[in-house]
Design a protein around this motif. Structure first.
Motif, PDB file in Angstrom:
ATOM      1  N   GLU A 289       9.009  39.437  71.207  1.00  0.00           N
ATOM      2  CA  GLU A 289       9.972  40.418  70.692  1.00  0.00           C
ATOM      3  C   GLU A 289      10.914  39.784  69.661  1.00  0.00           C
ATOM      4  O   GLU A 289      11.168  40.357  68.603  1.00  0.00           O
ATOM      5  CB  GLU A 289      10.781  41.022  71.838  1.00  0.00           C
ATOM      6  CG  GLU A 289      11.725  42.123  71.376  1.00  0.00           C
ATOM      7  CD  GLU A 289      12.466  42.785  72.529  1.00  0.00           C
ATOM      8  OE1 GLU A 289      13.456  43.459  72.245  1.00  0.00           O
ATOM      9  OE2 GLU A 289      12.055  42.630  73.701  1.00  0.00           O
ATOM     10  N   THR A 290      11.403  38.582  69.941  1.00  0.00           N
ATOM     11  CA  THR A 290      12.294  37.893  69.006  1.00  0.00           C
ATOM     12  C   THR A 290      11.553  37.547  67.725  1.00  0.00           C
ATOM     13  O   THR A 290      12.075  37.725  66.624  1.00  0.00           O
ATOM     14  CB  THR A 290      12.870  36.618  69.658  1.00  0.00           C
ATOM     15  OG1 THR A 290      13.562  36.981  70.846  1.00  0.00           O
ATOM     16  CG2 THR A 290      13.810  35.890  68.717  1.00  0.00           C
ATOM     17  N   GLU A 291      10.336  37.054  67.858  1.00  0.00           N
ATOM     18  CA  GLU A 291       9.545  36.689  66.683  1.00  0.00           C
ATOM     19  C   GLU A 291       9.288  37.901  65.790  1.00  0.00           C
ATOM     20  O   GLU A 291       9.434  37.833  64.569  1.00  0.00           O
ATOM     21  CB  GLU A 291       8.234  36.054  67.125  1.00  0.00           C
ATOM     22  CG  GLU A 291       7.484  35.406  65.988  1.00  0.00           C
ATOM     23  CD  GLU A 291       6.302  34.585  66.462  1.00  0.00           C
ATOM     24  OE1 GLU A 291       5.395  34.401  65.645  1.00  0.00           O
ATOM     25  OE2 GLU A 291       6.280  34.147  67.623  1.00  0.00           O
ATOM     26  N   LEU A 292       8.913  39.030  66.397  1.00  0.00           N
ATOM     27  CA  LEU A 292       8.691  40.246  65.616  1.00  0.00           C
ATOM     28  C   LEU A 292       9.981  40.736  64.970  1.00  0.00           C
ATOM     29  O   LEU A 292       9.994  41.136  63.804  1.00  0.00           O
ATOM     30  CB  LEU A 292       8.087  41.342  66.494  1.00  0.00           C
ATOM     31  CG  LEU A 292       6.619  41.175  66.851  1.00  0.00           C
ATOM     32  CD1 LEU A 292       6.210  42.192  67.912  1.00  0.00           C
ATOM     33  CD2 LEU A 292       5.753  41.320  65.617  1.00  0.00           C
TER      34      LEU A 292
ATOM     35  N   LEU B   9      13.277  41.533  60.116  1.00  0.00           N
ATOM     36  CA  LEU B   9      14.543  41.263  59.456  1.00  0.00           C
ATOM     37  C   LEU B   9      14.330  40.479  58.164  1.00  0.00           C
ATOM     38  O   LEU B   9      14.909  40.790  57.118  1.00  0.00           O
ATOM     39  CB  LEU B   9      15.467  40.492  60.403  1.00  0.00           C
ATOM     40  CG  LEU B   9      16.891  40.239  59.939  1.00  0.00           C
ATOM     41  CD1 LEU B   9      17.616  41.556  59.684  1.00  0.00           C
ATOM     42  CD2 LEU B   9      17.644  39.420  60.975  1.00  0.00           C
ATOM     43  N   ASN B  10      13.485  39.472  58.218  1.00  0.00           N
ATOM     44  CA  ASN B  10      13.158  38.695  57.029  1.00  0.00           C
ATOM     45  C   ASN B  10      12.575  39.593  55.939  1.00  0.00           C
ATOM     46  O   ASN B  10      12.965  39.519  54.777  1.00  0.00           O
ATOM     47  CB  ASN B  10      12.173  37.578  57.387  1.00  0.00           C
ATOM     48  CG  ASN B  10      11.740  36.801  56.167  1.00  0.00           C
ATOM     49  OD1 ASN B  10      12.551  36.204  55.486  1.00  0.00           O
ATOM     50  ND2 ASN B  10      10.445  36.813  55.892  1.00  0.00           N
ATOM     51  N   HIS B  11      11.654  40.462  56.319  1.00  0.00           N
ATOM     52  CA  HIS B  11      11.043  41.344  55.330  1.00  0.00           C
ATOM     53  C   HIS B  11      12.064  42.321  54.746  1.00  0.00           C
ATOM     54  O   HIS B  11      12.106  42.535  53.542  1.00  0.00           O
ATOM     55  CB  HIS B  11       9.872  42.116  55.943  1.00  0.00           C
ATOM     56  CG  HIS B  11       9.216  43.024  54.955  1.00  0.00           C
ATOM     57  ND1 HIS B  11       8.432  42.540  53.923  1.00  0.00           N
ATOM     58  CD2 HIS B  11       9.256  44.367  54.805  1.00  0.00           C
ATOM     59  CE1 HIS B  11       8.011  43.562  53.190  1.00  0.00           C
ATOM     60  NE2 HIS B  11       8.495  44.672  53.706  1.00  0.00           N
ATOM     61  N   LEU B  12      12.887  42.887  55.613  1.00  0.00           N
ATOM     62  CA  LEU B  12      13.882  43.857  55.130  1.00  0.00           C
ATOM     63  C   LEU B  12      14.904  43.218  54.196  1.00  0.00           C
ATOM     64  O   LEU B  12      15.287  43.808  53.186  1.00  0.00           O
ATOM     65  CB  LEU B  12      14.598  44.515  56.308  1.00  0.00           C
ATOM     66  CG  LEU B  12      13.757  45.471  57.145  1.00  0.00           C
ATOM     67  CD1 LEU B  12      14.517  45.870  58.404  1.00  0.00           C
ATOM     68  CD2 LEU B  12      13.364  46.700  56.340  1.00  0.00           C
ATOM     69  N   LEU B  13      15.356  42.013  54.519  1.00  0.00           N
ATOM     70  CA  LEU B  13      16.398  41.376  53.722  1.00  0.00           C
ATOM     71  C   LEU B  13      15.877  40.645  52.488  1.00  0.00           C
ATOM     72  O   LEU B  13      16.558  40.566  51.477  1.00  0.00           O
ATOM     73  CB  LEU B  13      17.200  40.401  54.590  1.00  0.00           C
ATOM     74  CG  LEU B  13      18.034  41.026  55.698  1.00  0.00           C
ATOM     75  CD1 LEU B  13      18.654  39.937  56.563  1.00  0.00           C
ATOM     76  CD2 LEU B  13      19.102  41.943  55.126  1.00  0.00           C
ATOM     77  N   LEU B  14      14.652  40.102  52.581  1.00  0.00           N
ATOM     78  CA  LEU B  14      14.151  39.246  51.507  1.00  0.00           C
ATOM     79  C   LEU B  14      12.742  39.561  51.017  1.00  0.00           C
ATOM     80  O   LEU B  14      12.344  39.091  49.960  1.00  0.00           O
ATOM     81  CB  LEU B  14      14.150  37.783  51.978  1.00  0.00           C
ATOM     82  CG  LEU B  14      15.504  37.158  52.215  1.00  0.00           C
ATOM     83  CD1 LEU B  14      15.369  35.913  53.074  1.00  0.00           C
ATOM     84  CD2 LEU B  14      16.155  36.827  50.899  1.00  0.00           C
ATOM     85  N   GLY B  15      11.989  40.333  51.780  1.00  0.00           N
ATOM     86  CA  GLY B  15      10.547  40.414  51.564  1.00  0.00           C
ATOM     87  C   GLY B  15      10.028  41.277  50.445  1.00  0.00           C
ATOM     88  O   GLY B  15       8.843  41.291  50.182  1.00  0.00           O
ATOM     89  N   ALA B  16      10.881  42.009  49.761  1.00  0.00           N
ATOM     90  CA  ALA B  16      10.417  42.891  48.691  1.00  0.00           C
ATOM     91  C   ALA B  16      11.392  42.811  47.516  1.00  0.00           C
ATOM     92  O   ALA B  16      12.561  42.463  47.698  1.00  0.00           O
ATOM     93  CB  ALA B  16      10.323  44.326  49.208  1.00  0.00           C
ATOM     94  N   PRO B  17      10.945  43.124  46.315  1.00  0.00           N
ATOM     95  CA  PRO B  17      11.837  43.059  45.160  1.00  0.00           C
ATOM     96  C   PRO B  17      13.122  43.881  45.319  1.00  0.00           C
ATOM     97  O   PRO B  17      14.152  43.530  44.752  1.00  0.00           O
ATOM     98  CB  PRO B  17      10.984  43.594  44.016  1.00  0.00           C
ATOM     99  CG  PRO B  17       9.584  43.299  44.432  1.00  0.00           C
ATOM    100  CD  PRO B  17       9.573  43.452  45.928  1.00  0.00           C
TER     101      PRO B  17
END
Length: 160
Positions: free
Chosen positions: A136-139, A144-152
């Motif tokens: 759960e923590t890993e997902l 969170l990583n994708h939302l904050l940094l993962g897209a232009p």
């Protein structure tokens, strides 16, 4: 390999990987260091491949609605060609120990004459745990990583 290390993003990523995981296999380049590769003998290469690229050191997944018995028969026929290996026990990756203080790495890269070329880049990384994370923590961290940094259009990416 040398071409990969001429790109600023790749140089930065490699430096971050080496700094974040200096004590594990994740801190080295999976393709090898271009400066060191010529020193590798063919016999050393063959032995490494024999030891680590073996079915005993792999995981096999199935997908589809075919007959599971036939699938296992085909797999067994293939795997029966191999002798047992201890590679799985020898290639276990230990967790990276947490750092007692921040680590700073400065790298340079060749900057061309183009006016719109990035001249400065910053990469900030955190080693969150020296123990495996629960699923759960890993997902959650992955999302969170994708939302904050993962897209232009991600907020932290736009900030830079």
């Amino acid at each position: 390999m040398k071409g990969v290390y001429s790109q600023p993003d790749n140089i930065l990523g490699r430096a971050a990987q080496q700094a974040l995981f200096p004590d594990t296999t994740y801190g080295v380049d999976s393709g090898g260091d271009p400066q060191v590769i010529p020193k590798l003998t063919f016999e050393e290469f063959k032995e490494f491949h024999r030891k680590y690229y073996h079915p005993s050191n792999s995981r096999i997944w199935f997908y589809g609605d075919d007959d599971p018995n036939e699938r296992l028969r085909i797999l067994s026929e293939y795997l029966d060609m191999f002798d047992a290996s201890s590679a799985r026990n020898e290639s276990k990756v230990e967790a990276q120990k947490l750092f007692s203080k921040p680590v700073r790495v400065v790298e340079t890269y060749p900057a061309g004459d183009g006016g719109d070329l990035k001249k400065h880049m910053v990469c900030l990384n955190w080693l969150l745990s020296d123990k495996p994370l629960d699923l759960e923590t890993e997902l959650t961290l992955g999302f969170l990583n994708h939302l904050l940094l993962g897209a232009p259009a991600s907020p932290l990416r736009k900030f830079c």
